[in-house]
Design an enzyme around this catalytic site. Sequence first.
Site, PDB file in Angstrom:
ATOM      1  N   ASP A 298     -13.271  14.923  -4.184  1.00  0.00           N
ATOM      2  CA  ASP A 298     -13.337  16.193  -4.919  1.00  0.00           C
ATOM      3  C   ASP A 298     -14.662  16.231  -5.665  1.00  0.00           C
ATOM      4  O   ASP A 298     -15.535  15.372  -5.437  1.00  0.00           O
ATOM      5  CB  ASP A 298     -12.138  16.299  -5.889  1.00  0.00           C
ATOM      6  CG  ASP A 298     -11.679  17.746  -6.086  1.00  0.00           C
ATOM      7  OD1 ASP A 298     -12.545  18.587  -6.408  1.00  0.00           O
ATOM      8  OD2 ASP A 298     -10.490  18.030  -5.912  1.00  0.00           O
ATOM      9  N   ILE A 299     -14.826  17.193  -6.567  1.00  0.00           N
ATOM     10  CA  ILE A 299     -16.059  17.239  -7.364  1.00  0.00           C
ATOM     11  C   ILE A 299     -16.021  16.080  -8.372  1.00  0.00           C
ATOM     12  O   ILE A 299     -14.937  15.565  -8.698  1.00  0.00           O
ATOM     13  CB  ILE A 299     -16.235  18.603  -8.069  1.00  0.00           C
ATOM     14  CG1 ILE A 299     -15.053  18.914  -8.991  1.00  0.00           C
ATOM     15  CG2 ILE A 299     -16.412  19.718  -7.039  1.00  0.00           C
ATOM     16  CD1 ILE A 299     -15.273  20.138  -9.880  1.00  0.00           C
TER      17      ILE A 299
ATOM     18  N   ASP B  13      -3.302   4.367  -2.068  1.00  0.00           N
ATOM     19  CA  ASP B  13      -4.244   4.801  -1.019  1.00  0.00           C
ATOM     20  C   ASP B  13      -4.220   6.320  -0.910  1.00  0.00           C
ATOM     21  O   ASP B  13      -3.619   6.871   0.010  1.00  0.00           O
ATOM     22  CB  ASP B  13      -3.819   4.121   0.295  1.00  0.00           C
ATOM     23  CG  ASP B  13      -4.681   4.526   1.482  1.00  0.00           C
ATOM     24  OD1 ASP B  13      -5.811   4.982   1.282  1.00  0.00           O
ATOM     25  OD2 ASP B  13      -4.196   4.357   2.626  1.00  0.00           O
TER      26      ASP B  13
ATOM     27  N   LYS C  57      -7.180   8.172  -1.174  1.00  0.00           N
ATOM     28  CA  LYS C  57      -8.477   8.593  -0.607  1.00  0.00           C
ATOM     29  C   LYS C  57      -8.998   9.854  -1.293  1.00  0.00           C
ATOM     30  O   LYS C  57      -9.189  10.904  -0.660  1.00  0.00           O
ATOM     31  CB  LYS C  57      -8.369   8.834   0.899  1.00  0.00           C
ATOM     32  CG  LYS C  57      -7.900   7.614   1.682  1.00  0.00           C
ATOM     33  CD  LYS C  57      -7.916   7.887   3.167  1.00  0.00           C
ATOM     34  CE  LYS C  57      -7.390   6.729   3.968  1.00  0.00           C
ATOM     35  NZ  LYS C  57      -5.942   6.504   3.836  1.00  0.00           N
TER      36      LYS C  57
ATOM     37  N   ARG D  65       2.503  -0.136  10.906  1.00  0.00           N
ATOM     38  CA  ARG D  65       3.496  -0.062  11.979  1.00  0.00           C
ATOM     39  C   ARG D  65       3.869  -1.397  12.610  1.00  0.00           C
ATOM     40  O   ARG D  65       5.049  -1.622  12.897  1.00  0.00           O
ATOM     41  CB  ARG D  65       3.044   0.982  13.015  1.00  0.00           C
ATOM     42  CG  ARG D  65       3.236   2.396  12.493  1.00  0.00           C
ATOM     43  CD  ARG D  65       2.453   3.428  13.268  1.00  0.00           C
ATOM     44  NE  ARG D  65       1.027   3.362  12.977  1.00  0.00           N
ATOM     45  CZ  ARG D  65       0.132   4.244  13.421  1.00  0.00           C
ATOM     46  NH1 ARG D  65       0.521   5.243  14.184  1.00  0.00           N
ATOM     47  NH2 ARG D  65      -1.138   4.127  13.098  1.00  0.00           N
TER      48      ARG D  65
ATOM     49  N   THR E 284     -10.522   4.464  10.470  1.00  0.00           N
ATOM     50  CA  THR E 284     -10.381   3.674  11.702  1.00  0.00           C
ATOM     51  C   THR E 284      -9.787   4.486  12.849  1.00  0.00           C
ATOM     52  O   THR E 284      -9.710   4.002  13.980  1.00  0.00           O
ATOM     53  CB  THR E 284      -9.523   2.422  11.445  1.00  0.00           C
ATOM     54  OG1 THR E 284      -8.406   2.804  10.648  1.00  0.00           O
ATOM     55  CG2 THR E 284     -10.297   1.355  10.735  1.00  0.00           C
TER      56      THR E 284
ATOM     57  N   LYS F 290       0.847  -1.197   0.000  1.00  0.00           N
ATOM     58  CA  LYS F 290       0.000   0.000   0.000  1.00  0.00           C
ATOM     59  C   LYS F 290       0.879   1.243   0.000  1.00  0.00           C
ATOM     60  O   LYS F 290       1.679   1.462   0.903  1.00  0.00           O
ATOM     61  CB  LYS F 290      -0.894   0.010   1.238  1.00  0.00           C
ATOM     62  CG  LYS F 290      -1.854   1.188   1.252  1.00  0.00           C
ATOM     63  CD  LYS F 290      -2.786   1.121   2.440  1.00  0.00           C
ATOM     64  CE  LYS F 290      -2.237   1.796   3.659  1.00  0.00           C
ATOM     65  NZ  LYS F 290      -2.114   3.263   3.540  1.00  0.00           N
TER      66      LYS F 290
HETATM   67  O1  C5P Z   1       0.434   1.673  10.894  1.00  0.00           O
HETATM   68  P1  C5P Z   1      -0.987   1.217  10.718  1.00  0.00           P
HETATM   69  O2  C5P Z   1      -1.110  -0.297  10.652  1.00  0.00           O
HETATM   70  O3  C5P Z   1      -1.948   1.851  11.699  1.00  0.00           O
HETATM   71  O4  C5P Z   1      -1.337   1.747   9.256  1.00  0.00           O
HETATM   72  C1  C5P Z   1      -2.614   1.761   8.713  1.00  0.00           C
HETATM   73  C2  C5P Z   1      -2.552   2.315   7.338  1.00  0.00           C
HETATM   74  O5  C5P Z   1      -3.862   2.254   6.784  1.00  0.00           O
HETATM   75  C3  C5P Z   1      -2.108   3.768   7.225  1.00  0.00           C
HETATM   76  O6  C5P Z   1      -1.352   3.856   6.021  1.00  0.00           O
HETATM   77  C4  C5P Z   1      -3.380   4.554   7.097  1.00  0.00           C
HETATM   78  O7  C5P Z   1      -3.247   5.696   6.280  1.00  0.00           O
HETATM   79  C5  C5P Z   1      -4.286   3.554   6.407  1.00  0.00           C
HETATM   80  N1  C5P Z   1      -5.729   3.699   6.635  1.00  0.00           N
HETATM   81  C6  C5P Z   1      -6.287   3.657   7.891  1.00  0.00           C
HETATM   82  N2  C5P Z   1      -7.646   3.785   8.049  1.00  0.00           N
HETATM   83  C7  C5P Z   1      -8.435   3.942   6.993  1.00  0.00           C
HETATM   84  C8  C5P Z   1      -7.866   3.974   5.706  1.00  0.00           C
HETATM   85  C9  C5P Z   1      -6.496   3.828   5.570  1.00  0.00           C
HETATM   86  O8  C5P Z   1      -5.578   3.476   8.872  1.00  0.00           O
HETATM   87  N3  C5P Z   1      -9.742   3.997   7.142  1.00  0.00           N
END
Ligand code: C5P
Length: 227
Positions: free
Chosen positions: A64-65, A59, A61, A208, A118, A30
């Site tokens: 926009d219009i 990713d 996200k 992470r 999340t 990702k």
């Molecule tokens: O480090 P961690 O496991 O928390 O990373 C989660 C990844 O998923 C990050 O890159 C974050 O931008 C992405 N993400 C998220 N929640 C969402 C959509 C994407 O945590 N709803």
Amino acid sequence: MKLCVALDLPTAKKNLDLARVLRSEDVWLKVGLRSYIRDGQPLLEELKAINPNFKLFLDLKVYDIPNTMADAAESMAGLGVDMFNVHASSGKQAMTMVMDRLSNIQNPPIVLAVTALTSFDEPSFNEVYGESIEKKASQFANDAYESGLNGVVCSVYESRLIKNRTTQNFLALTPGIRPFGEDVGDQKRVANLITAKEEMSDFIVVGRPIYLSDDPLGVTKKIIENI
Ligand code: C5P
């Protein structure tokens, strides 16, 4: 269930080093805002060069219009990525235009809609959207489904409900995974692998817990063994 590893590291070299460590694993990678804004299309090409079988999820996200989103969708498809996402709160007109624009492309990428990040808990979500996460996420998912998208980004705690309200084939990609109970960081609605499996997630996103570990390959292998 597929593992999607978030390449959110501070330099291109660190992302590429991690991809090299994972080169023999069956994973999606990702590329999010930090890495794409900094390193752009060349990063995507270098990742594919490490292993052409790596699947890439862009990713960004997009929100926009409608016309701008459709233009962006066409550009993202042109990058050769396998999956990208837009915000469901951009609305059905925008999402439908995105899918229309991809309809002439051969092997178009999978398109997902972000429902509720999340990192929101109930009070912070309610402050922005004026509804409960469950109610709004399932409405957003329904909008995305009716607009012809392939699935949603949601937490593990909404994935089953969303599938029940759309179809079982409507994809659920769930970030906020702490495979074996690791530190949550800024995430609020986190879950482990067992819950992700029970709640029928199709893709789990792990950042992470892998890239901050002393043994990213070991953690990745252990996750793959358990999904
Ligand atoms: O480090 P961690 O496991 O928390 O990373 C989660 C990844 O998923 C990050 O890159 C974050 O931008 C992405 N993400 C998220 N929640 C969402 C959509 C994407 O945590 N709803």
